[in-house]
Design a protein around this motif. Structure first.
Motif, PDB file in Angstrom:
ATOM      1  N   GLY A 103       2.702-119.400  27.763  1.00  0.00           N
ATOM      2  CA  GLY A 103       1.382-120.019  27.637  1.00  0.00           C
ATOM      3  C   GLY A 103       0.252-119.218  28.254  1.00  0.00           C
ATOM      4  O   GLY A 103      -0.840-119.738  28.485  1.00  0.00           O
ATOM      5  N   GLN A 104       0.504-117.950  28.531  1.00  0.00           N
ATOM      6  CA  GLN A 104      -0.528-117.087  29.113  1.00  0.00           C
ATOM      7  C   GLN A 104      -1.249-116.362  27.985  1.00  0.00           C
ATOM      8  O   GLN A 104      -0.871-115.264  27.602  1.00  0.00           O
ATOM      9  N   TYR A 105      -2.296-117.020  27.456  1.00  0.00           N
ATOM     10  CA  TYR A 105      -3.044-116.488  26.319  1.00  0.00           C
ATOM     11  C   TYR A 105      -4.311-115.800  26.792  1.00  0.00           C
ATOM     12  O   TYR A 105      -4.909-116.193  27.793  1.00  0.00           O
ATOM     13  N   ASP A 106      -4.725-114.794  26.060  1.00  0.00           N
ATOM     14  CA  ASP A 106      -6.001-114.130  26.307  1.00  0.00           C
ATOM     15  C   ASP A 106      -7.037-114.784  25.395  1.00  0.00           C
ATOM     16  O   ASP A 106      -7.238-114.367  24.267  1.00  0.00           O
ATOM     17  N   PHE A 107      -7.666-115.862  25.900  1.00  0.00           N
ATOM     18  CA  PHE A 107      -8.605-116.618  25.076  1.00  0.00           C
ATOM     19  C   PHE A 107      -9.854-115.814  24.744  1.00  0.00           C
ATOM     20  O   PHE A 107     -10.422-115.960  23.668  1.00  0.00           O
ATOM     21  N   LEU A 108     -10.291-114.945  25.660  1.00  0.00           N
ATOM     22  CA  LEU A 108     -11.519-114.174  25.424  1.00  0.00           C
ATOM     23  C   LEU A 108     -11.388-113.330  24.163  1.00  0.00           C
ATOM     24  O   LEU A 108     -12.298-113.273  23.339  1.00  0.00           O
ATOM     25  N   GLU A 109     -10.241-112.696  23.988  1.00  0.00           N
ATOM     26  CA  GLU A 109     -10.034-111.838  22.826  1.00  0.00           C
ATOM     27  C   GLU A 109      -9.921-112.641  21.529  1.00  0.00           C
ATOM     28  O   GLU A 109     -10.122-112.131  20.448  1.00  0.00           O
ATOM     29  N   ARG A 110      -9.635-113.921  21.640  1.00  0.00           N
ATOM     30  CA  ARG A 110      -9.461-114.769  20.463  1.00  0.00           C
ATOM     31  C   ARG A 110     -10.736-115.499  20.067  1.00  0.00           C
ATOM     32  O   ARG A 110     -10.743-116.244  19.093  1.00  0.00           O
ATOM     33  N   LEU A 111     -11.819-115.299  20.812  1.00  0.00           N
ATOM     34  CA  LEU A 111     -13.096-115.917  20.452  1.00  0.00           C
ATOM     35  C   LEU A 111     -13.623-115.301  19.158  1.00  0.00           C
ATOM     36  O   LEU A 111     -13.306-114.151  18.835  1.00  0.00           O
ATOM     37  N   PRO A 112     -14.459-116.027  18.416  1.00  0.00           N
ATOM     38  CA  PRO A 112     -15.070-115.435  17.212  1.00  0.00           C
ATOM     39  C   PRO A 112     -15.915-114.220  17.585  1.00  0.00           C
ATOM     40  O   PRO A 112     -16.558-114.191  18.640  1.00  0.00           O
ATOM     41  N   GLU A 113     -15.905-113.215  16.705  1.00  0.00           N
ATOM     42  CA  GLU A 113     -16.609-111.962  16.999  1.00  0.00           C
ATOM     43  C   GLU A 113     -18.094-112.142  17.302  1.00  0.00           C
ATOM     44  O   GLU A 113     -18.598-111.522  18.239  1.00  0.00           O
ATOM     45  N   PRO A 114     -18.837-112.996  16.576  1.00  0.00           N
ATOM     46  CA  PRO A 114     -20.258-113.172  16.918  1.00  0.00           C
ATOM     47  C   PRO A 114     -20.460-113.683  18.351  1.00  0.00           C
ATOM     48  O   PRO A 114     -21.404-113.270  19.028  1.00  0.00           O
ATOM     49  N   LEU A 115     -19.553-114.533  18.815  1.00  0.00           N
ATOM     50  CA  LEU A 115     -19.665-115.055  20.175  1.00  0.00           C
ATOM     51  C   LEU A 115     -19.362-113.961  21.205  1.00  0.00           C
ATOM     52  O   LEU A 115     -20.050-113.838  22.224  1.00  0.00           O
ATOM     53  N   ILE A 116     -18.348-113.138  20.922  1.00  0.00           N
ATOM     54  CA  ILE A 116     -18.035-112.020  21.826  1.00  0.00           C
ATOM     55  C   ILE A 116     -19.223-111.053  21.888  1.00  0.00           C
ATOM     56  O   ILE A 116     -19.599-110.582  22.961  1.00  0.00           O
ATOM     57  N   LEU A 117     -19.818-110.753  20.720  1.00  0.00           N
ATOM     58  CA  LEU A 117     -20.990-109.869  20.691  1.00  0.00           C
ATOM     59  C   LEU A 117     -22.125-110.439  21.535  1.00  0.00           C
ATOM     60  O   LEU A 117     -22.789-109.712  22.277  1.00  0.00           O
ATOM     61  N   TYR A 118     -22.338-111.731  21.444  1.00  0.00           N
ATOM     62  CA  TYR A 118     -23.397-112.376  22.227  1.00  0.00           C
ATOM     63  C   TYR A 118     -23.115-112.231  23.724  1.00  0.00           C
ATOM     64  O   TYR A 118     -23.999-111.905  24.509  1.00  0.00           O
TER      65      TYR A 118
END
Length: 199
Positions: free
Chosen positions: A89-104
Motif C-alpha cells: 500500500g505504499q503508493y506514490d500519489f504525487l506521480e499519479r496526479l493528472p499532468e496539468p495539476l503536476i505542472l501547476y
C-alpha cells in the motif's frame, strides 16, 4: 486518494536470464499480482507448452518468498522491491496526479528543485522538460513575451529559449526575422514570375 489509482498500478515485461529464452510479464493491479510466462524452447518436450499465468493477492505475494525470488531473478531487485511496496500500500500519489495539476505544482518550485525532481523518475523527467512547463517559466520571468519571441521559442524550444542569454537571444531574433522576411520575399517573387510557355 485511492480514486487516483488506475486499475493497473505497474506493468513490465522481461526475458529470463540466459540460457532461458522464456518471456515474462508482471502486472500489479489494485488487488492482485499477475505473472504471465511464455516458454520459448527448441526442445520437443516444451514445443506444445501453453502460456501460463499465476495470480496472487497483494497479501499472498508479500508472503510468497518463492514467487518473489522468481520475480527478482527475471526483473531485478529494484522492481521486486517496488512491487512489494505497492502490495503493502505504499503508493506514490504525487506521480499519479493528472499532468496539468503536476505542472501547476511545479510552477511554484525553484529551477534547482525542478532539476532535481526531473531525476526522480521517467514521468517527472518528461514533465520537467515539457514545453508547457518551460513556456510558463518564460512567461513568468519575462515582462512581456512578444509574438516574435513566442515564434522563436516554438522553433528552438521553450527550455532552450529560457537558457539563452540576452545577446544570443537578440541575435537569434534578428536571424528569425530575416528568415521570415526572406520567406515572404520568395513567396512574392514566385507569384510575380510569369508562367512558363506552353501553359
Amino acid at each position: 486518494m485511492a480514486a487516483l489509482l488506475p486499475v493497473i498500478l505497474f506493468e513490465c515485461n522481461g526475458q529470463a536470464p540466459a540460457p532461458s529464452k522464456d518471456f515474462y510479464q508482471l502486472v500489479v493491479c489494485r488487488s492482485e499480482v499477475i505473472l504471465r510466462w511464455w516458454k520459448i524452447s527448441l526442445r520437443s518436450e516444451f514445443r506444445d507448452t501453453k502460456p501460463g499465468e499465476l495470480k496472487e493477492s497483494h497479501l499472498d505475494f508479500v508472503d510468497d518468498t518463492t514467487l518473489q525470488a522468481q520475480v527478482g531473478i527475471i526483473f531485478g531487485q529494484k522492481t521486486l522491491q517496488y512491487v512489494i511496496n505497492l502490495c503493502r500500500g505504499q503508493y506514490d500519489f504525487l506521480e499519479r496526479l493528472p499532468e496539468p495539476l503536476i505542472l501547476y505544482i511545479l510552477t511554484f518550485l525553484d529551477l534547482e528543485d525542478i532539476a532535481q525532481l526531473s531525476q526522480v523518475s521517467h514521468t517527472f523527467q518528461k514533465i520537467c522538460n515539457s514545453e508547457k512547463l518551460w513556456e510558463h517559466i518564460v512567461e513568468r520571468s519575462c515582462d512581456r513575451v512578444t509574438p516574435e519571441m513566442r515564434s522563436l521559442a516554438q522553433d528552438i524550444g521553450w527550455k532552450q529559449f529560457f537558457f539563452t542569454n540576452k545577446l544570443q537571444l537578440q541575435l537569434q531574433l534578428r536571424r528569425w526575422r530575416k528568415r521570415q522576411e526572406d520567406g515572404q520575399n520568395i513567396l512574392f517573387r514566385s507569384e510575380d514570375e510569369p508562367l512558363a510557355e506552353g501553359w
